[in-house]
Design a protein around this motif. Structure first.
Motif, PDB file in Angstrom:
ATOM      1  N   ALA A  74       8.972  10.184  -8.447  1.00  9.64           N
ATOM      2  CA  ALA A  74       8.446  11.552  -8.521  1.00  9.64           C
ATOM      3  C   ALA A  74       9.046  12.445  -7.436  1.00  9.64           C
ATOM      4  O   ALA A  74       9.238  13.639  -7.643  1.00  9.64           O
ATOM      5  CB  ALA A  74       6.926  11.544  -8.408  1.00  9.64           C
ATOM      6  N   ASP A  75       9.335  11.855  -6.274  1.00 12.56           N
ATOM      7  CA  ASP A  75       9.927  12.614  -5.159  1.00 12.56           C
ATOM      8  C   ASP A  75      11.413  12.898  -5.363  1.00 12.56           C
ATOM      9  O   ASP A  75      11.967  13.813  -4.760  1.00 12.56           O
ATOM     10  CB  ASP A  75       9.745  11.859  -3.835  1.00 12.56           C
ATOM     11  N   ALA A  76      12.052  12.086  -6.216  1.00 11.80           N
ATOM     12  CA  ALA A  76      13.514  12.210  -6.398  1.00 11.80           C
ATOM     13  C   ALA A  76      13.904  13.454  -7.176  1.00 11.80           C
ATOM     14  O   ALA A  76      13.261  14.114  -7.820  1.00 11.80           O
ATOM     15  CB  ALA A  76      14.051  10.974  -7.103  1.00 11.80           C
ATOM     16  N   ILE A 114       6.163   3.478   0.106  1.00  9.62           N
ATOM     17  CA  ILE A 114       6.078   4.371  -1.044  1.00  9.62           C
ATOM     18  C   ILE A 114       6.327   3.542  -2.309  1.00  9.62           C
ATOM     19  O   ILE A 114       7.340   2.839  -2.402  1.00  9.62           O
ATOM     20  CB  ILE A 114       7.126   5.509  -0.956  1.00  9.62           C
ATOM     21  N   CYS A 115       5.410   3.643  -3.270  1.00 10.33           N
ATOM     22  CA  CYS A 115       5.555   2.877  -4.516  1.00 10.33           C
ATOM     23  C   CYS A 115       6.671   3.472  -5.372  1.00 10.33           C
ATOM     24  O   CYS A 115       7.131   4.597  -5.151  1.00 10.33           O
ATOM     25  CB  CYS A 115       4.234   2.841  -5.291  1.00 10.33           C
ATOM     26  N   ASN A 116       7.085   2.715  -6.348  1.00 10.28           N
ATOM     27  CA  ASN A 116       8.177   3.131  -7.225  1.00 10.28           C
ATOM     28  C   ASN A 116       7.852   4.433  -7.965  1.00 10.28           C
ATOM     29  O   ASN A 116       8.707   5.300  -8.107  1.00 10.28           O
ATOM     30  CB  ASN A 116       8.495   1.997  -8.214  1.00 10.28           C
ATOM     31  N   ILE A 172       0.848  -1.187   0.000  1.00  7.61           N
ATOM     32  CA  ILE A 172       0.000   0.000   0.000  1.00  7.61           C
ATOM     33  C   ILE A 172       0.885   1.239   0.000  1.00  7.61           C
ATOM     34  O   ILE A 172       1.706   1.427   0.905  1.00  7.61           O
ATOM     35  CB  ILE A 172      -0.915   0.012   1.248  1.00  7.61           C
ATOM     36  N   CYS A 173       0.728   2.091  -1.023  1.00 11.67           N
ATOM     37  CA  CYS A 173       1.499   3.328  -1.104  1.00 11.67           C
ATOM     38  C   CYS A 173       0.823   4.385  -0.234  1.00 11.67           C
ATOM     39  O   CYS A 173      -0.350   4.694  -0.416  1.00 11.67           O
ATOM     40  CB  CYS A 173       1.612   3.813  -2.545  1.00 11.67           C
ATOM     41  N   ASP A 174       1.577   4.939   0.698  1.00 18.22           N
ATOM     42  CA  ASP A 174       1.035   5.953   1.594  1.00 18.22           C
ATOM     43  C   ASP A 174       0.931   7.323   0.944  1.00 18.22           C
ATOM     44  O   ASP A 174       0.317   8.223   1.514  1.00 18.22           O
ATOM     45  CB  ASP A 174       1.887   6.036   2.868  1.00 18.22           C
ATOM     46  N   GLU A 175       1.494   7.487  -0.259  1.00 16.07           N
ATOM     47  CA  GLU A 175       1.376   8.770  -0.961  1.00 16.07           C
ATOM     48  C   GLU A 175       0.218   8.782  -1.944  1.00 16.07           C
ATOM     49  O   GLU A 175      -0.669   9.611  -1.838  1.00 16.07           O
ATOM     50  CB  GLU A 175       2.695   9.118  -1.657  1.00 16.07           C
ATOM     51  N   CYS A 176       0.197   7.851  -2.896  1.00 14.00           N
ATOM     52  CA  CYS A 176      -0.861   7.845  -3.923  1.00 14.00           C
ATOM     53  C   CYS A 176      -2.029   6.939  -3.547  1.00 14.00           C
ATOM     54  O   CYS A 176      -3.051   6.940  -4.217  1.00 14.00           O
ATOM     55  CB  CYS A 176      -0.296   7.434  -5.276  1.00 14.00           C
TER      56      CYS A 176
END
Length: 156
Positions: free
Chosen positions: A154-156, A147-149, A106-110
């Motif tokens: 996107a954060d990088a 956090i998903c790939n 589960i991605c906590d961002e998207c």
């Protein structure tokens, strides 16, 4: 899930799965499943009730939605995420082969969820280790939050 043809195919398969198990996929259950299938992310029962009302012009009580979701879960058409109390479609509705035990990333961002299988042998070993402590498992579902790939890139 994308495309009305894909959703129609999945709903037809869901109907067949229920019939094979002696269960009945009523029109309302089918519509609830359709709401879950059309969502890009897991939904709560309240969100499903709202979406059902918006899509079909009918009101369903949240208790009715929970009963329908329990039916869909018992027939392995949806999964309930324990940590968020949300529902998502089983990614294997249209498959005909045996599957590993589903686990969820589960991605906590998207808030995207990836259903992955865990080999039964690994889960059996983990269960045996847990039972050796005297603890009795009620369910064997593992949910990993992170956090998903896509979000990581996107954060990088």
């Amino acid at each position: 899930m994308t495309g009305s043809q894909d959703i129609a195919r999945v709903l037809d398969q869901a109907h067949s799965i229920c019939a094979e198990q002696g269960a009945r996929l009523t029109e309302k259950r089918k519509r609830v499943l359709q709401v879950v299938l059309e969502s890009p992310e897991p939904l709560s029962a309240y969100q499903i009730a709202d979406q059902y009302r918006d899509n079909h012009g009918q009101t369903l009580s949240v208790m009715s939605v929970y009963r329908m979701l329990n039916f869909l879960k018992e027939n392995e058409l949806v999964h309930r995420l324990e940590t968020t109390n949300q529902y998502l479609p089983c990614s294997h509705i249209t498959c005909k082969h045996d599957h590993e035990v589903p686990q969820f990333l589960i991605c906590d961002e998207c808030h995207g969820v990836n259903e992955v299988g865990i080999r039964k042998e690994i889960l059996q070993e983990l269960s045996a280790n847990i039972e050796d402590t005297g603890f009795t498992l009620a369910r064997q579902q593992i949910e990993f939050h992170g956090i998903c790939n896509t979000c990581r890139k996107a954060d990088a």
